[in-house]
Design a protein around this motif. Structure first.
Motif, mmCIF file in Angstrom:
data_model
loop_
_atom_site.group_PDB
_atom_site.id
_atom_site.type_symbol
_atom_site.label_atom_id
_atom_site.label_comp_id
_atom_site.label_asym_id
_atom_site.label_seq_id
_atom_site.Cartn_x
_atom_site.Cartn_y
_atom_site.Cartn_z
ATOM 1 N N ILE A 1 1.196 -0.506 -0.393
ATOM 2 C CA ILE A 1 -0.205 -0.113 0.142
ATOM 3 C C ILE A 1 0.619 1.238 -0.002
ATOM 4 O O ILE A 1 0.522 2.174 -0.117
ATOM 5 N N PHE A 2 1.797 1.051 0.632
ATOM 6 C CA PHE A 2 2.554 2.357 0.833
ATOM 7 C C PHE A 2 3.810 2.523 -1.051
ATOM 8 O O PHE A 2 4.018 3.926 -0.899
ATOM 9 N N ILE B 1 0.898 4.184 -2.179
ATOM 10 C CA ILE B 1 0.823 5.882 -2.057
ATOM 11 C C ILE B 1 2.523 6.663 -2.706
ATOM 12 O O ILE B 1 1.611 7.761 -3.828
ATOM 13 N N PHE C 1 3.491 11.029 6.004
ATOM 14 C CA PHE C 1 1.714 11.637 6.100
ATOM 15 C C PHE C 1 0.837 11.516 7.154
ATOM 16 O O PHE C 1 1.881 10.535 8.229
ATOM 17 N N ASN C 2 -0.218 11.640 7.507
ATOM 18 C CA ASN C 2 -0.769 10.907 8.429
ATOM 19 C C ASN C 2 -1.458 9.387 9.220
ATOM 20 O O ASN C 2 -1.654 9.056 7.579
ATOM 21 N N ASP C 3 -0.985 8.615 10.047
ATOM 22 C CA ASP C 3 -1.147 7.349 9.615
ATOM 23 C C ASP C 3 -3.536 7.717 9.607
ATOM 24 O O ASP C 3 -3.807 8.249 10.468
ATOM 25 N N ILE C 4 -3.068 6.580 8.710
ATOM 26 C CA ILE C 4 -5.221 6.463 8.531
ATOM 27 C C ILE C 4 -5.851 6.251 10.197
ATOM 28 O O ILE C 4 -7.239 6.493 10.288
ATOM 29 N N ALA C 5 -5.252 5.207 10.309
ATOM 30 C CA ALA C 5 -6.119 4.865 11.575
ATOM 31 C C ALA C 5 -5.596 5.659 13.077
ATOM 32 O O ALA C 5 -4.625 4.345 13.832
ATOM 33 N N LEU D 1 3.125 8.722 9.910
ATOM 34 C CA LEU D 1 4.510 7.910 9.441
ATOM 35 C C LEU D 1 5.406 8.681 8.476
ATOM 36 O O LEU D 1 4.869 9.697 7.113
ATOM 37 N N ASN E 1 7.754 -1.490 13.370
ATOM 38 C CA ASN E 1 7.554 -3.161 13.430
ATOM 39 C C ASN E 1 7.852 -3.290 12.329
ATOM 40 O O ASN E 1 8.014 -2.589 11.103
ATOM 41 N N VAL F 1 5.087 -7.699 14.185
ATOM 42 C CA VAL F 1 3.503 -7.546 13.765
ATOM 43 C C VAL F 1 3.676 -6.340 12.879
ATOM 44 O O VAL F 1 3.193 -5.310 12.950
ATOM 45 N N GLN F 2 4.598 -6.217 12.221
ATOM 46 C CA GLN F 2 4.578 -5.103 10.190
ATOM 47 C C GLN F 2 3.450 -6.125 9.503
ATOM 48 O O GLN F 2 3.444 -6.813 8.921
ATOM 49 N N ASP F 3 2.623 -4.846 9.640
ATOM 50 C CA ASP F 3 1.601 -5.260 8.289
ATOM 51 C C ASP F 3 1.943 -5.109 6.755
ATOM 52 O O ASP F 3 1.849 -5.705 6.326
ATOM 53 N N VAL F 4 2.581 -3.666 7.125
ATOM 54 C CA VAL F 4 3.013 -3.163 5.462
ATOM 55 C C VAL F 4 4.586 -3.255 5.217
ATOM 56 O O VAL F 4 5.570 -3.044 5.848
ATOM 57 N N HIS G 1 8.549 2.127 7.273
ATOM 58 C CA HIS G 1 7.739 2.750 8.316
ATOM 59 C C HIS G 1 7.771 3.219 8.927
ATOM 60 O O HIS G 1 8.801 2.203 10.109
ATOM 61 N N HIS H 1 6.539 4.702 12.836
ATOM 62 C CA HIS H 1 5.419 5.657 12.871
ATOM 63 C C HIS H 1 6.730 6.941 13.908
ATOM 64 O O HIS H 1 6.931 6.174 15.162
HETATM 65 P P1 5GP Z 1 2.517 -1.465 10.952
HETATM 66 O O1 5GP Z 1 1.824 -2.494 11.871
HETATM 67 O O2 5GP Z 1 2.747 -2.559 9.430
HETATM 68 O O3 5GP Z 1 3.504 -1.696 11.716
HETATM 69 O O4 5GP Z 1 2.135 -0.287 10.034
HETATM 70 C C1 5GP Z 1 0.981 0.256 9.267
HETATM 71 C C2 5GP Z 1 0.724 1.243 9.517
HETATM 72 O O5 5GP Z 1 -0.099 1.949 8.665
HETATM 73 C C3 5GP Z 1 -0.846 0.724 10.001
HETATM 74 O O6 5GP Z 1 -1.077 2.039 11.569
HETATM 75 C C4 5GP Z 1 -1.663 1.120 9.855
HETATM 76 O O7 5GP Z 1 -3.295 2.429 9.951
HETATM 77 C C5 5GP Z 1 -1.623 2.451 8.417
HETATM 78 N N1 5GP Z 1 -1.737 2.091 7.073
HETATM 79 C C6 5GP Z 1 -2.152 0.917 6.390
HETATM 80 N N2 5GP Z 1 -3.124 1.673 5.284
HETATM 81 C C7 5GP Z 1 -2.956 2.845 5.056
HETATM 82 C C8 5GP Z 1 -2.664 3.674 4.054
HETATM 83 O O8 5GP Z 1 -3.412 3.429 3.192
HETATM 84 N N3 5GP Z 1 -2.765 4.754 4.219
HETATM 85 C C9 5GP Z 1 -2.801 5.852 5.944
HETATM 86 N N4 5GP Z 1 -1.868 7.123 5.879
HETATM 87 N N5 5GP Z 1 -2.219 5.133 6.540
HETATM 88 C C10 5GP Z 1 -2.184 3.397 6.036
#
Ligand code: 5GP
Length: 120
Positions: free
Chosen positions: A10-11, A14, A33-37, A45, A92, A98-101, A105, A107
């Motif tokens: 996803i990044f 972006i 950019f601002n985190d979406i959540a 991030l 992460n 627990v890295q999702d993306v 990045h 935080h």
């Molecule tokens: P991770 O768990 O990989 O460290 O965190 C990934 C972060 O990316 C999460 O905090 C999540 O909210 C953020 N995130 C995921 N998808 C998007 C997106 O499309 N836009 C933005 N701005 N943040 C995202």
């Protein structure tokens, strides 16, 4: 360690402008950019523009200019968000972290008193 970068993350989308983001700061080597959540009043991030999957990948393979540009962006973000009372920087990494993306990045989280780093 082999680092396999998936350019469909996803990044990466972006960075290519395929998905919108709320940019706070950008330079030649990094985007913030601002985190979406958001998990705190300040939650951004900072990502390198290069194809690095993780902090250790970036630290090993990014050029001096890329690393300088990335940390210049971190400094600007801290200034712009005014986290003078402190913040937490989290990278992460892979499964245990627990890295999702899978694009490196950092935080930057602050704007309020944070809990302990890890639950006891
Ligand atoms: P991770 O768990 O990989 O460290 O965190 C990934 C972060 O990316 C999460 O905090 C999540 O909210 C953020 N995130 C995921 N998808 C998007 C997106 O499309 N836009 C933005 N701005 N943040 C995202």
């Amino acid at each position: 360690m082999e680092y396999a970068y998936d350019d469909q993350n996803i990044f990466a989308k972006i960075l290519r402008g395929e998905i919108p983001n709320n940019t706070v700061f950008e330079n030649d080597h990094a985007l913030a950019f601002n985190d979406i959540a958001p998990q705190a009043p300040v939650h951004l991030l900072v990502i390198p523009k290069g194809a690095y999957v993780s902090l250790d990948h970036f630290a090993r393979d990014a050029s001096v200019d890329e690393q300088a540009g990335f940390f210049a962006a971190v400094a600007e973000v801290c200034k712009i968000t005014g986290v003078d009372d402190g913040f937490r920087a989290i990278a992460n990494t892979r499964t245990h972290g627990v890295q999702d993306v899978p694009h490196f990045h950092l935080h930057i989280i602050g704007g309020a008193q944070l809990g302990r780093m890890l639950p006891k």
